[in-house]
Design a protein around this motif. Structure first.
Motif, PDB file in Angstrom:
ATOM      1  N   ARG A   1       0.813  -1.221   0.000  1.00  0.00           N
ATOM      2  CA  ARG A   1       0.000   0.000   0.000  1.00  0.00           C
ATOM      3  C   ARG A   1       0.840   1.261   0.000  1.00  0.00           C
ATOM      4  N   ALA A   2       1.921   1.270   0.760  1.00  0.00           N
ATOM      5  CA  ALA A   2       2.702   2.496   0.915  1.00  0.00           C
ATOM      6  C   ALA A   2       3.504   2.829  -0.334  1.00  0.00           C
ATOM      7  N   CYS A   3       3.655   1.868  -1.236  1.00  0.00           N
ATOM      8  CA  CYS A   3       4.458   2.102  -2.434  1.00  0.00           C
ATOM      9  C   CYS A   3       3.726   2.937  -3.468  1.00  0.00           C
ATOM     10  N   GLY A   4       2.430   3.090  -3.316  1.00  0.00           N
ATOM     11  CA  GLY A   4       1.667   3.846  -4.307  1.00  0.00           C
ATOM     12  C   GLY A   4       1.269   2.955  -5.471  1.00  0.00           C
ATOM     13  N   ASP A   5       0.730   3.577  -6.497  1.00  0.00           N
ATOM     14  CA  ASP A   5       0.252   2.835  -7.660  1.00  0.00           C
ATOM     15  C   ASP A   5       1.184   3.090  -8.840  1.00  0.00           C
ATOM     16  N   ASN A   6       2.448   2.730  -8.679  1.00  0.00           N
ATOM     17  CA  ASN A   6       3.398   2.918  -9.769  1.00  0.00           C
ATOM     18  C   ASN A   6       3.630   1.605 -10.506  1.00  0.00           C
ATOM     19  N   LEU A   7       4.435   1.655 -11.520  1.00  0.00           N
ATOM     20  CA  LEU A   7       4.655   0.488 -12.381  1.00  0.00           C
ATOM     21  C   LEU A   7       5.335  -0.653 -11.641  1.00  0.00           C
TER      22      LEU A   7
ATOM     23  N   THR B   1       5.269  -1.412  -8.378  1.00  0.00           N
ATOM     24  CA  THR B   1       4.347  -2.052  -7.438  1.00  0.00           C
ATOM     25  C   THR B   1       3.343  -2.928  -8.166  1.00  0.00           C
ATOM     26  N   THR B   2       2.793  -2.422  -9.245  1.00  0.00           N
ATOM     27  CA  THR B   2       1.831  -3.204 -10.025  1.00  0.00           C
ATOM     28  C   THR B   2       2.489  -4.428 -10.637  1.00  0.00           C
ATOM     29  N   SER B   3       3.685  -4.263 -11.154  1.00  0.00           N
ATOM     30  CA  SER B   3       4.391  -5.387 -11.766  1.00  0.00           C
ATOM     31  C   SER B   3       4.763  -6.448 -10.741  1.00  0.00           C
ATOM     32  N   SER B   4       5.147  -6.011  -9.538  1.00  0.00           N
ATOM     33  CA  SER B   4       5.497  -6.992  -8.513  1.00  0.00           C
ATOM     34  C   SER B   4       4.275  -7.782  -8.066  1.00  0.00           C
ATOM     35  N   ALA B   5       3.123  -7.120  -7.976  1.00  0.00           N
ATOM     36  CA  ALA B   5       1.900  -7.841  -7.611  1.00  0.00           C
ATOM     37  C   ALA B   5       1.496  -8.826  -8.704  1.00  0.00           C
ATOM     38  N   GLU B   6       1.636  -8.420  -9.957  1.00  0.00           N
ATOM     39  CA  GLU B   6       1.317  -9.325 -11.062  1.00  0.00           C
ATOM     40  C   GLU B   6       2.287 -10.491 -11.126  1.00  0.00           C
ATOM     41  N   LEU B   7       3.567 -10.220 -10.882  1.00  0.00           N
ATOM     42  CA  LEU B   7       4.567 -11.289 -10.872  1.00  0.00           C
ATOM     43  C   LEU B   7       4.309 -12.257  -9.733  1.00  0.00           C
TER      44      LEU B   7
ATOM     45  N   LEU C   1      11.606  -9.568  -4.935  1.00  0.00           N
ATOM     46  CA  LEU C   1      11.157  -8.221  -5.295  1.00  0.00           C
ATOM     47  C   LEU C   1      10.142  -7.680  -4.288  1.00  0.00           C
ATOM     48  N   VAL C   2       9.180  -8.495  -3.928  1.00  0.00           N
ATOM     49  CA  VAL C   2       8.157  -8.050  -2.974  1.00  0.00           C
ATOM     50  C   VAL C   2       8.772  -7.829  -1.590  1.00  0.00           C
ATOM     51  N   GLY C   3       9.691  -8.706  -1.188  1.00  0.00           N
ATOM     52  CA  GLY C   3      10.363  -8.510   0.093  1.00  0.00           C
ATOM     53  C   GLY C   3      11.181  -7.230   0.128  1.00  0.00           C
ATOM     54  N   ALA C   4      11.879  -6.937  -0.954  1.00  0.00           N
ATOM     55  CA  ALA C   4      12.675  -5.708  -1.012  1.00  0.00           C
ATOM     56  C   ALA C   4      11.782  -4.466  -0.986  1.00  0.00           C
ATOM     57  N   LEU C   5      10.683  -4.503  -1.728  1.00  0.00           N
ATOM     58  CA  LEU C   5       9.748  -3.368  -1.705  1.00  0.00           C
ATOM     59  C   LEU C   5       9.104  -3.200  -0.334  1.00  0.00           C
ATOM     60  N   THR C   6       8.830  -4.306   0.319  1.00  0.00           N
ATOM     61  CA  THR C   6       8.222  -4.241   1.646  1.00  0.00           C
ATOM     62  C   THR C   6       9.179  -3.611   2.648  1.00  0.00           C
ATOM     63  N   VAL C   7      10.439  -4.028   2.615  1.00  0.00           N
ATOM     64  CA  VAL C   7      11.417  -3.479   3.556  1.00  0.00           C
ATOM     65  C   VAL C   7      11.706  -2.016   3.244  1.00  0.00           C
ATOM     66  N   LYS C   8      11.782  -1.674   1.964  1.00  0.00           N
ATOM     67  CA  LYS C   8      12.148  -0.309   1.589  1.00  0.00           C
ATOM     68  C   LYS C   8      11.005   0.682   1.775  1.00  0.00           C
ATOM     69  N   GLU C   9       9.792   0.297   1.400  1.00  0.00           N
ATOM     70  CA  GLU C   9       8.677   1.244   1.382  1.00  0.00           C
ATOM     71  C   GLU C   9       7.672   1.044   2.517  1.00  0.00           C
ATOM     72  N   GLU C  10       7.271  -0.197   2.747  1.00  0.00           N
ATOM     73  CA  GLU C  10       6.190  -0.458   3.709  1.00  0.00           C
ATOM     74  C   GLU C  10       6.649  -0.343   5.159  1.00  0.00           C
TER      75      GLU C  10
ATOM     76  N   LYS D   1       3.477  -2.448  12.849  1.00  0.00           N
ATOM     77  CA  LYS D   1       4.484  -3.228  12.130  1.00  0.00           C
ATOM     78  C   LYS D   1       4.118  -4.711  11.989  1.00  0.00           C
ATOM     79  N   PHE D   2       3.148  -5.193  12.757  1.00  0.00           N
ATOM     80  CA  PHE D   2       2.830  -6.619  12.737  1.00  0.00           C
ATOM     81  C   PHE D   2       2.414  -7.127  11.353  1.00  0.00           C
ATOM     82  N   PRO D   3       1.505  -6.461  10.621  1.00  0.00           N
ATOM     83  CA  PRO D   3       1.168  -6.956   9.284  1.00  0.00           C
ATOM     84  C   PRO D   3       2.357  -6.964   8.315  1.00  0.00           C
ATOM     85  N   VAL D   4       3.248  -6.018   8.484  1.00  0.00           N
ATOM     86  CA  VAL D   4       4.432  -5.985   7.614  1.00  0.00           C
ATOM     87  C   VAL D   4       5.326  -7.180   7.908  1.00  0.00           C
TER      88      VAL D   4
END
Length: 114
Positions: A31-37, A39-45, A70-79, A86-89
């Motif tokens: 959620r915190a990453c916004g709706d950029n390419l 984030t969308t690509s990582s969810a699709e992947l 990719l999702v783990g890196a985005l989670t640590v960097k942005e979320e 912090k529990f859901p993260v």
């Protein structure tokens, strides 16, 4: 090749990895990453690798491992920095990390690959 009725550890590992990635994508979206390419690509992947793992397609372990990384890196960097609770993260990181390790085991154990 295994017969359809024979189920070894790879069958269960692929399904557990698929469940981990699916729960991560549906229950804990980025959620915190916004709706950029990215984030969308990582969810699709992530969702694409779930389908690949469940259908036991070739190289599904590699794609699942890439999606989990990719999702783990985005989670640590942005979320993680933006989260008040912090529990859901941490739960997302647990699901993604365990799925990534199972995908790594599936990829490393591929018979005839190395």
């Amino acid at each position: 090749m295994n017969s359809p009725t024979e189920r070894n550890w790879r069958f269960y590992a692929a399904n557990c990895a698929a469940v981990g990635l699916l729960v991560s994508a549906i229950r804990f979206p980025l959620r915190a990453c916004g709706d950029n390419l990215l984030t969308t690509s990582s969810a699709e992947l992530e969702l694409g690798s779930v389908v690949m793992l469940m259908n036991r397609l070739p190289m599904a372990g590699l794609i699942g491992m890439a999606a989990a990384t990719l999702v783990g890196a985005l989670t640590v960097k942005e979320e993680l920095p933006a989260a008040e609770n912090k529990f859901p993260v941490y739960m997302k990181l647990t699901y993604v990390g365990s799925a990534g390790l199972l995908c790594l085991a599936l990829f490393a154990d591929k018979r005839g690959f190395f």
